[in-house]
Design an enzyme around this catalytic site. Structure first.
Site, PDB file in Angstrom:
ATOM      1  N   VAL A  12       0.843  -1.207   0.000  1.00  0.00           N
ATOM      2  CA  VAL A  12       0.000   0.000   0.000  1.00  0.00           C
ATOM      3  C   VAL A  12       0.874   1.252   0.000  1.00  0.00           C
ATOM      4  O   VAL A  12       0.621   2.218  -0.743  1.00  0.00           O
ATOM      5  CB  VAL A  12      -0.936   0.012   1.239  1.00  0.00           C
ATOM      6  N   ASN A  32      11.931  -0.402   7.085  1.00  0.00           N
ATOM      7  CA  ASN A  32      13.064  -1.283   7.411  1.00  0.00           C
ATOM      8  C   ASN A  32      13.100  -2.510   6.504  1.00  0.00           C
ATOM      9  O   ASN A  32      13.904  -3.406   6.702  1.00  0.00           O
ATOM     10  CB  ASN A  32      13.026  -1.717   8.893  1.00  0.00           C
ATOM     11  N   VAL A  57      11.096   1.917  12.590  1.00  0.00           N
ATOM     12  CA  VAL A  57      10.364   2.957  13.328  1.00  0.00           C
ATOM     13  C   VAL A  57      10.069   2.552  14.774  1.00  0.00           C
ATOM     14  O   VAL A  57       9.487   3.326  15.527  1.00  0.00           O
ATOM     15  CB  VAL A  57       9.061   3.395  12.601  1.00  0.00           C
ATOM     16  N   LEU A  71       1.947   3.433   8.261  1.00  0.00           N
ATOM     17  CA  LEU A  71       1.522   2.194   7.597  1.00  0.00           C
ATOM     18  C   LEU A  71       2.441   1.024   7.939  1.00  0.00           C
ATOM     19  O   LEU A  71       2.235  -0.090   7.444  1.00  0.00           O
ATOM     20  CB  LEU A  71       1.546   2.387   6.064  1.00  0.00           C
ATOM     21  N   ARG A 104       5.885  17.035  17.997  1.00  0.00           N
ATOM     22  CA  ARG A 104       6.948  18.040  18.068  1.00  0.00           C
ATOM     23  C   ARG A 104       6.941  18.942  16.841  1.00  0.00           C
ATOM     24  O   ARG A 104       7.094  20.151  16.945  1.00  0.00           O
ATOM     25  CB  ARG A 104       8.318  17.336  18.204  1.00  0.00           C
ATOM     26  N   TYR A 143      -1.435  -9.245  15.970  1.00  0.00           N
ATOM     27  CA  TYR A 143      -1.807  -8.219  14.979  1.00  0.00           C
ATOM     28  C   TYR A 143      -3.023  -7.430  15.468  1.00  0.00           C
ATOM     29  O   TYR A 143      -2.964  -6.207  15.613  1.00  0.00           O
ATOM     30  CB  TYR A 143      -2.100  -8.909  13.650  1.00  0.00           C
ATOM     31  N   THR A 173      -7.252  -5.518   0.880  1.00  0.00           N
ATOM     32  CA  THR A 173      -6.903  -4.714  -0.297  1.00  0.00           C
ATOM     33  C   THR A 173      -5.978  -5.530  -1.197  1.00  0.00           C
ATOM     34  O   THR A 173      -5.196  -6.350  -0.707  1.00  0.00           O
ATOM     35  CB  THR A 173      -6.207  -3.422   0.172  1.00  0.00           C
TER      36      THR A 173
HETATM   37  P1  NAD Z   1       3.243  -4.553   3.620  1.00  0.00           P
HETATM   38  O1  NAD Z   1       3.815  -5.619   4.501  1.00  0.00           O
HETATM   39  O2  NAD Z   1       3.389  -4.707   2.157  1.00  0.00           O
HETATM   40  O3  NAD Z   1       3.804  -3.118   4.039  1.00  0.00           O
HETATM   41  C1  NAD Z   1       4.159  -2.787   5.348  1.00  0.00           C
HETATM   42  C2  NAD Z   1       5.535  -2.115   5.298  1.00  0.00           C
HETATM   43  O4  NAD Z   1       5.935  -1.799   6.644  1.00  0.00           O
HETATM   44  C3  NAD Z   1       6.620  -3.040   4.727  1.00  0.00           C
HETATM   45  O5  NAD Z   1       7.309  -2.376   3.696  1.00  0.00           O
HETATM   46  C4  NAD Z   1       7.530  -3.321   5.923  1.00  0.00           C
HETATM   47  O6  NAD Z   1       8.867  -3.548   5.547  1.00  0.00           O
HETATM   48  C5  NAD Z   1       7.328  -2.066   6.753  1.00  0.00           C
HETATM   49  N1  NAD Z   1       7.652  -2.245   8.170  1.00  0.00           N
HETATM   50  C6  NAD Z   1       7.247  -3.242   8.995  1.00  0.00           C
HETATM   51  N2  NAD Z   1       7.767  -3.055  10.217  1.00  0.00           N
HETATM   52  C7  NAD Z   1       8.509  -1.911  10.166  1.00  0.00           C
HETATM   53  C8  NAD Z   1       9.291  -1.199  11.104  1.00  0.00           C
HETATM   54  N3  NAD Z   1       9.441  -1.624  12.368  1.00  0.00           N
HETATM   55  N4  NAD Z   1       9.909  -0.071  10.700  1.00  0.00           N
HETATM   56  C9  NAD Z   1       9.787   0.377   9.432  1.00  0.00           C
HETATM   57  N5  NAD Z   1       9.054  -0.253   8.494  1.00  0.00           N
HETATM   58  C10 NAD Z   1       8.423  -1.395   8.857  1.00  0.00           C
HETATM   59  O7  NAD Z   1       1.700  -4.428   4.030  1.00  0.00           O
HETATM   60  P2  NAD Z   1       0.552  -3.581   3.338  1.00  0.00           P
HETATM   61  O8  NAD Z   1      -0.426  -4.537   2.812  1.00  0.00           O
HETATM   62  O9  NAD Z   1       1.126  -2.542   2.435  1.00  0.00           O
HETATM   63  O10 NAD Z   1      -0.092  -2.879   4.608  1.00  0.00           O
HETATM   64  C11 NAD Z   1       0.194  -1.526   4.951  1.00  0.00           C
HETATM   65  C12 NAD Z   1      -0.580  -1.159   6.217  1.00  0.00           C
HETATM   66  O11 NAD Z   1      -1.984  -1.298   5.996  1.00  0.00           O
HETATM   67  C13 NAD Z   1      -0.236  -2.052   7.412  1.00  0.00           C
HETATM   68  O12 NAD Z   1      -0.198  -1.257   8.573  1.00  0.00           O
HETATM   69  C14 NAD Z   1      -1.397  -3.016   7.483  1.00  0.00           C
HETATM   70  O13 NAD Z   1      -1.617  -3.474   8.788  1.00  0.00           O
HETATM   71  C15 NAD Z   1      -2.542  -2.154   6.967  1.00  0.00           C
HETATM   72  N6  NAD Z   1      -3.592  -3.006   6.357  1.00  0.00           N
HETATM   73  C16 NAD Z   1      -3.397  -3.582   5.131  1.00  0.00           C
HETATM   74  C17 NAD Z   1      -4.392  -4.401   4.596  1.00  0.00           C
HETATM   75  C18 NAD Z   1      -4.242  -5.066   3.246  1.00  0.00           C
HETATM   76  O14 NAD Z   1      -5.179  -5.750   2.815  1.00  0.00           O
HETATM   77  N7  NAD Z   1      -3.153  -4.915   2.545  1.00  0.00           N
HETATM   78  C19 NAD Z   1      -5.571  -4.629   5.321  1.00  0.00           C
HETATM   79  C20 NAD Z   1      -5.703  -4.038   6.571  1.00  0.00           C
HETATM   80  C21 NAD Z   1      -4.714  -3.205   7.075  1.00  0.00           C
END
Ligand code: NAD
Ligand code: UDP
Length: 322
Positions: A12, A32, A57, A71, A104, A143, A173
């Site tokens: 996303v 990361n 983060v 995200l 901040r 989660y 998504t």
């Molecule tokens: P994704 O795993 O592709 O992206 C998440 C990103 O966060 C990754 O690039 C990962 O490397 C990064 N990340 C994880 N821990 C980290 C940390 N400690 N520091 C820095 N970066 C970190 O997942 P996504 O599908 O793109 O989801 C994005 C957000 O949307 C997430 O918070 C997820 O919970 C939420 N979400 C997604 C969906 C979906 O269907 N894709 C549904 C509900 C919620």
């Protein structure tokens, strides 16, 4: 504006970064690469207004921004089962650090939560004021519960410091840049159908999901962040068109023109039975609704997967490695 996207190299996040750049913002993508990939942001790396910072983060770091999207978090069941503690920490400690630094520099803040915050819902479709039916100690809890605590932390920054925050609960998504092997329904079904392998349906496939194309979701995220009347609010973002998992499998097999058959496998533990967003609040406040119907979105996604699979096959044959 200067916009920070935590988790910007994920599925996303990479689409959101592209949209922000298109709209003329300067983007700091922080990731990361735990479940994301630099490959997702490769087309953005040369752009003047785009910066990538490899950063966990969970640990505090300094930034200046006008708006912060949080995200960062593994998102698929397979992802958070592999990384339960990282998932808990990023959604709680990570969210807290990002909020402190946003406070901040006086940035507005958006927390990406999830439909999983509703657990195995007893209210259907799910409205934002439903508190959910969540097991605090089950296999999905790392989660669900960390997202719920992330929501609590976000709301406390609003209550205690009058910060300009909002929470979005994202429903399933799909689209290009999804991880090929994260075990989620849409990537799995498409990969299996394109390879003419059995399509693995868990349980009897009668559980339902509502799937949203990523461009629609990103449009909702932009509206939730930047529109007036969103401070301190919670929004469901998802496509309310609900089908059983078995129906999604059938649709994907047909769209891929595949000869795959269905293979029923064991049901996942505590798999939510039904999921469909009530998006009336997002329609009313954000004037948002999904515009891409599942057939169109799936066709685009299948085309992307086909390309990815062809590329990885040609790389393998070029290197000679299996
Ligand atoms: P994704 O795993 O592709 O992206 C998440 C990103 O966060 C990754 O690039 C990962 O490397 C990064 N990340 C994880 N821990 C980290 C940390 N400690 N520091 C820095 N970066 C970190 O997942 P996504 O599908 O793109 O989801 C994005 C957000 O949307 C997430 O918070 C997820 O919970 C939420 N979400 C997604 C969906 C979906 O269907 N894709 C549904 C509900 C919620
Ligand atoms: N699912 C399935 N076969 C697969 C992958 C997933 O039947 O190969 C089912 C899964 O059990 C769940 C639904 O599809 O009922 C959605 O799963 P996903 O992993 O996409 O995410 P969830 O909505 O459970 O977070």
């Amino acid at each position: 504006m200067d916009v920070l996207v935590a988790g910007g190299a994920g599925f996303v996040g990479s689409h959101l970064c592209a949209r922000l750049l298109k709209d003329g913002h300067r983007v700091l993508c922080v990731d990361n690469l735990l479940t994301g990939s630099e490959r997702n942001i490769r087309p953005l790396l040369g752009q003047e207004n785009f910066t990538f910072q490899r950063q966990d983060v969970i640990y505090p770091f300094a930034f200046d921004a006008d708006a912060v999207f949080q995200l960062a978090s593994p998102a698929s069941p397979v992802g958070y089962w592999e990384h339960p503690f990282e998932t808990i920490r990023v959604n709680t400690e990570g969210t807290m650090h990002l909020l402190r630094e946003s406070q901040r520099c006086n940035a507005r803040f958006l927390m990406a939560s999830t439909s999983e915050a509703y657990g195995n819902p007893l209210v259907h479709p799910q409205t934002e004021d439903y508190w959910g039916n969540v097991n605090p100690t089950g296999p999905r809890s790392c989660y669900d519960e960390s997202k719920r605590l992330g929501e609590t932390i976000t709301m406390e920054f609003h209550r205690q410091y009058n910060m300009d925050v909002r929470i979005v609960r994202i429903f399933n998504t799909y689209g290009p840049n999804s991880q090929l092997n994260d075990g989620r329904m849409i990537p799995n079904f498409i990969m299996q159908a394109l390879s003419d392998e059995p399509v693995t349906v868990h349980g009897d496939g009668q559980q339902t999901r509502s799937i949203c194309y990523v461009d629609d979701l990103v449009d909702g995220l932009m509206r939730a962040m930047f529109m007036p009347g969103t401070k301190g609010e919670i929004f469901n973002l998802g496509n309310p068109e609900e089908h059983t998992v078995l129906e999604w499998a059938g649709m994907i097999i047909k769209l891929c023109q595949s000869s795959s058959h269905i293979l029923f496998e064991e049901k996942r533990v505590e798999d939510p039975e039904r999921r469909r967003p009530d998006i009336s609040k997002s329609q009313r406040v954000l004037d948002w609704r999904p515009t891409i119907d599942p057939e169109t979105g799936l066709q685009r996604t299948i085309a992307w997967f086909r390309q990815e699979m062809e590329q990885s096959t040609s790389c393998l044959s070029a290197t000679g490695h299996p």
